[in-house]
Design an enzyme around this catalytic site. Sequence first.
Site, PDB file in Angstrom:
ATOM      1  N   ASP A  57     -38.801 -48.694 -13.023  1.00 22.63           N
ATOM      2  CA  ASP A  57     -38.922 -47.656 -14.046  1.00 22.63           C
ATOM      3  C   ASP A  57     -39.695 -48.255 -15.212  1.00 22.63           C
ATOM      4  O   ASP A  57     -39.157 -49.089 -15.953  1.00 22.63           O
ATOM      5  CB  ASP A  57     -37.522 -47.192 -14.485  1.00 22.63           C
ATOM      6  N   TYR A 146     -43.701 -32.711 -22.458  1.00 19.59           N
ATOM      7  CA  TYR A 146     -44.849 -33.333 -21.776  1.00 19.59           C
ATOM      8  C   TYR A 146     -46.040 -33.435 -22.720  1.00 19.59           C
ATOM      9  O   TYR A 146     -46.639 -34.505 -22.875  1.00 19.59           O
ATOM     10  CB  TYR A 146     -45.213 -32.490 -20.554  1.00 19.59           C
TER      11      TYR A 146
END
Length: 314
Positions: A57, A146
């Site tokens: 990650d 986003y």
Amino acid sequence: MARVVVTGGAGFLGSHLCHRLLERGDEVVCLDNLITGSITNIEDLFGNPRFSYVELDVSTFIHVPGDVDAVLHFASPASPIDFERIPIQILKVGSLGTHNALGLAKAKGAKFFLASTSEVYGDPLVHPQSETYWGNVNPIGPRGVYDEAKRFAEAMTMAYHRHHGLDVRIVRIFNTYGPQMRPDDGRAVSNFIVQALQGQDITVFGDGNQTRSFTYVDDEVLGFLALLDSDVVGPVNIGNPNEFTILQLAEIVIDITGSSSKIIHEPLPVDDPMQRKPDITKATELLGWKPEIELREGITKAAAYFERVLRSGD
Ligand code: UDP
């Protein structure tokens, strides 16, 4: 030959990029946490001695041993259905993930390449969108997770460029489609093709008069490489400027697949941009790039891919 780190390398765009880089002789270190990426996108690369994969990650920490020539930061969920499902992860990978990827590039003396997006223009009031347009984004709406993460990522990239002298590139990616897209990605192209192939209703959101400009993935990736290999910092729009309404897209998909599906209308998502079309003057003049694959040809190829996936049950 260069040693290149691709974050999000098991995703739709990232996996195409890994393949292209290996084809041209580069060494690739692929990082992905598989939140939206998939091993099936890269499994054919595992036998290649110039390819390695680490499940990681990038929002947490990035450690890559050895020399690195370039860090290509493609990690991020990017579909509107992800904005609802995993908003915090999107904000984290655009902010913390970008910071970590920039830190890796700085530590290695590597070039940094940011996958940004046409979403930085929001619901644009200027048409077509050139790189000089600052955008019209709702920071607190569902797409804000986003859009604002990518806007922050651009700001952070430019701060590393100005403050640390890091060699950077920023690409603004417009709607891209093709093989390796998830059948359940939630995008218009994947939804419509899968619905058409399965004889289900085609779900056009709103009246379908909103527009997008769709780029076939092979064209898009060639644009990335042209920018990577240039000395242009950017941002540079890479997208096909041929604009279609969503209704036109649905009709093209029905026509190409020979489907008997009907078009139905569902509510328009909040803050859904009404129009989108790139001005690609910069890409054409500075990079010598332009898209070659038109929508009908690309949809034909994409439909063949989705047909294979649906048949194999992958
Ligand atoms: N859209 C649609 N039906 C679907 C999925 C999307 O009509 O099943 C619409 C969506 O509202 C938007 C356009 O198609 O206006 C493109 O959506 P997509 O999710 O592909 O990309 P983005 O909105 O991020 O450009």
